[in-house]
Design a protein around this motif. Sequence first.
Motif, PDB file in Angstrom:
ATOM      1  N   LYS A   1      -1.849  -1.061  -4.017  1.00 60.62           N
ATOM      2  CA  LYS A   1      -2.682  -0.263  -3.794  1.00 60.62           C
ATOM      3  C   LYS A   1      -2.326   1.162  -3.478  1.00 60.62           C
ATOM      4  O   LYS A   1      -1.325   1.434  -2.755  1.00 60.62           O
ATOM      5  CB  LYS A   1      -3.868  -0.456  -2.898  1.00 60.62           C
ATOM      6  CG  LYS A   1      -4.742   0.652  -2.517  1.00 60.62           C
ATOM      7  CD  LYS A   1      -5.852   0.457  -3.592  1.00 60.62           C
ATOM      8  CE  LYS A   1      -7.079   1.326  -3.287  1.00 60.62           C
ATOM      9  NZ  LYS A   1      -7.806   1.932  -4.150  1.00 60.62           N
TER      10      LYS A   1
ATOM     11  N   THR B   1      -2.904   5.343  -3.141  1.00 57.17           N
ATOM     12  CA  THR B   1      -4.029   6.344  -2.379  1.00 57.17           C
ATOM     13  C   THR B   1      -3.473   7.666  -2.148  1.00 57.17           C
ATOM     14  O   THR B   1      -2.433   7.680  -1.409  1.00 57.17           O
ATOM     15  CB  THR B   1      -4.772   5.700  -1.151  1.00 57.17           C
ATOM     16  OG1 THR B   1      -4.819   4.352  -1.375  1.00 57.17           O
ATOM     17  CG2 THR B   1      -5.786   6.670  -0.616  1.00 57.17           C
TER      18      THR B   1
ATOM     19  N   SER C   1       0.825  -1.160   0.040  1.00 65.46           N
ATOM     20  CA  SER C   1       0.117   0.062  -0.100  1.00 65.46           C
ATOM     21  C   SER C   1       0.902   1.059   0.037  1.00 65.46           C
ATOM     22  O   SER C   1       1.826   1.380   0.771  1.00 65.46           O
ATOM     23  CB  SER C   1      -0.746  -0.097   1.315  1.00 65.46           C
ATOM     24  OG  SER C   1      -1.749  -0.698   1.198  1.00 65.46           O
TER      25      SER C   1
ATOM     26  N   GLN D   1      -0.730   2.318  -9.980  1.00 68.83           N
ATOM     27  CA  GLN D   1      -0.532   0.832  -9.599  1.00 68.83           C
ATOM     28  C   GLN D   1       0.353   0.046 -10.559  1.00 68.83           C
ATOM     29  O   GLN D   1       1.170  -0.428 -10.368  1.00 68.83           O
ATOM     30  CB  GLN D   1      -1.713   0.027  -9.290  1.00 68.83           C
ATOM     31  CG  GLN D   1      -2.337   0.128  -7.925  1.00 68.83           C
ATOM     32  CD  GLN D   1      -3.592   0.990  -8.008  1.00 68.83           C
ATOM     33  OE1 GLN D   1      -3.803   1.949  -7.323  1.00 68.83           O
ATOM     34  NE2 GLN D   1      -4.686   0.400  -8.412  1.00 68.83           N
TER      35      GLN D   1
END
Length: 93
Positions: free
Chosen positions: A40, A42, A17, A29
């Motif tokens: 992932k 974000t 992540s 990604q």
Amino acid sequence: SSNENKIVRKRNSAKVSIVGNSMIKFLKQSDVSADENNVKVTANLGATTEDMVDLIKPIVRRKPNILLTHTDTNDLTNNVNTIRKVRNIVEYI
């Protein structure tokens, strides 16, 4: 069989992540992993170091093998004790 090998590889692959502020907004990604389901990314536009403590909580609950955070740049003009806030993130993890 071939399908069994894919399942074993999937189980053994690292979950990654990457979370941060707008500095990572163009990171995809597919740019960092051949297996897009393995990573992932974000981006949280305008997130401060203090915001990151709250933003990583659901990510930590998913128990990634690797958690990479990018933080700090939105705090530079706020005269905050960024080191203390980064320690808060580390302590939470």
